[in-house]
Scaffold this motif. Structure first.
Motif, mmCIF file in Angstrom:
data_model
loop_
_atom_site.group_PDB
_atom_site.id
_atom_site.type_symbol
_atom_site.label_atom_id
_atom_site.label_comp_id
_atom_site.label_asym_id
_atom_site.label_seq_id
_atom_site.Cartn_x
_atom_site.Cartn_y
_atom_site.Cartn_z
ATOM 1 N N GLU A 75 46.568 38.211 49.352
ATOM 2 C CA GLU A 75 45.809 38.179 48.103
ATOM 3 C C GLU A 75 44.950 39.436 48.027
ATOM 4 O O GLU A 75 44.343 39.842 49.025
ATOM 5 N N PRO A 76 44.880 40.035 46.853
ATOM 6 C CA PRO A 76 44.020 41.214 46.715
ATOM 7 C C PRO A 76 42.554 40.818 46.869
ATOM 8 O O PRO A 76 42.165 39.704 46.537
ATOM 9 N N PRO A 77 41.748 41.722 47.384
ATOM 10 C CA PRO A 77 40.324 41.413 47.537
ATOM 11 C C PRO A 77 39.634 41.262 46.186
ATOM 12 O O PRO A 77 40.110 41.746 45.165
ATOM 13 N N ARG A 78 38.495 40.566 46.225
ATOM 14 C CA ARG A 78 37.742 40.303 45.000
ATOM 15 C C ARG A 78 36.556 41.254 44.867
ATOM 16 O O ARG A 78 35.939 41.629 45.855
ATOM 17 N N GLU A 95 45.472 47.571 48.986
ATOM 18 C CA GLU A 95 46.676 48.267 48.519
ATOM 19 C C GLU A 95 47.454 47.416 47.515
ATOM 20 O O GLU A 95 48.315 47.912 46.800
ATOM 21 N N HIS A 96 47.142 46.129 47.439
ATOM 22 C CA HIS A 96 47.768 45.230 46.479
ATOM 23 C C HIS A 96 46.931 45.099 45.201
ATOM 24 O O HIS A 96 47.219 44.253 44.355
ATOM 25 N N GLY A 97 45.877 45.890 45.074
ATOM 26 C CA GLY A 97 45.011 45.833 43.914
ATOM 27 C C GLY A 97 43.723 45.096 44.230
ATOM 28 O O GLY A 97 43.381 44.882 45.397
ATOM 29 N N ALA A 98 43.015 44.707 43.211
ATOM 30 C CA ALA A 98 41.753 43.983 43.357
ATOM 31 C C ALA A 98 41.588 43.060 42.156
ATOM 32 O O ALA A 98 42.143 43.314 41.086
ATOM 33 N N VAL A 99 40.828 41.993 42.356
ATOM 34 C CA VAL A 99 40.582 41.017 41.298
ATOM 35 C C VAL A 99 39.100 41.057 40.948
ATOM 36 O O VAL A 99 38.250 40.977 41.836
ATOM 37 N N LEU A 100 38.800 41.187 39.672
ATOM 38 C CA LEU A 100 37.417 41.232 39.207
ATOM 39 C C LEU A 100 36.975 39.852 38.756
ATOM 40 O O LEU A 100 37.627 39.218 37.930
ATOM 41 N N LYS A 101 35.878 39.384 39.320
ATOM 42 C CA LYS A 101 35.250 38.131 38.890
ATOM 43 C C LYS A 101 33.890 38.499 38.322
ATOM 44 O O LYS A 101 33.127 39.232 38.944
ATOM 45 N N ILE A 102 33.604 38.000 37.137
ATOM 46 C CA ILE A 102 32.353 38.332 36.459
ATOM 47 C C ILE A 102 31.433 37.129 36.528
ATOM 48 O O ILE A 102 31.807 36.026 36.138
ATOM 49 N N ASP A 103 30.241 37.340 37.039
ATOM 50 C CA ASP A 103 29.251 36.272 37.152
ATOM 51 C C ASP A 103 28.107 36.558 36.192
ATOM 52 O O ASP A 103 27.348 37.504 36.377
ATOM 53 N N LEU A 104 27.995 35.718 35.153
ATOM 54 C CA LEU A 104 26.953 35.877 34.145
ATOM 55 C C LEU A 104 25.851 34.836 34.286
ATOM 56 O O LEU A 104 24.991 34.726 33.422
#
Length: 133
Positions: free
Chosen positions: A8-11, A56-65
């Motif tokens: 899994e790509p890192p967050r 290397e597999h990309g990254a995942v963006l999580k937005i905390d509002l």
């Protein structure tokens, strides 16, 4: 790591700060970005430099509002998804209804009048119904 193992790509966790966003990533110091549209790229570059596994597999963006706004975003995006599903279901029902009216001998113009759509739309509905089987 096994060759067939899925990584899994890192967050990247983005939290609002002042006029921008602070990005939090495992193995890397937090970083500030002005806008979210560059957050994934910035985070990916920093994690590559920090040799974070899986980047290397990309990254995942999580937005905390925060709890309240996170819930509002979740609710509104779910409502949009639900509305889309309802629209798809309504279109399918309209096609089936147009086909049923047609099978009962109504003309295209009569079907248009009954359904409150144009004769051209009835033609599309009937063609779509025949194409779908």
């Amino acid at each position: 790591m096994d060759a067939g193992q899925i990584v899994e790509p890192p967050r990247i966790l983005a939290r609002r700060s002042g006029d921008g966003w602070v990005l939090y990533m495992d193995g890397v110091e937090p970083s500030y970005v002005r806008r979210l549209d560059g957050a994934i790229e910035r985070g990916r570059v920093l994690m590559e430099a920090g040799k974070v596994p899986g980047v290397e597999h990309g990254a995942v963006l999580k937005i905390d509002l925060g709890d309240e706004l996170n819930q509002r975003v979740k609710t509104s995006t779910q409502a949009t998804a639900d509305a889309h599903k309802a629209q798809v279901a309504a279109a399918a029902e309209l096609r089936r209804t147009a086909a049923a009216l047609n099978e009962h001998g109504l003309t295209g113009r009569d079907i248009a009048h009954v359904l409150g759509v144009s004769p051209q739309r009835v033609s599309q509905l009937l063609n779509d119904q025949h194409a779908r089987g």
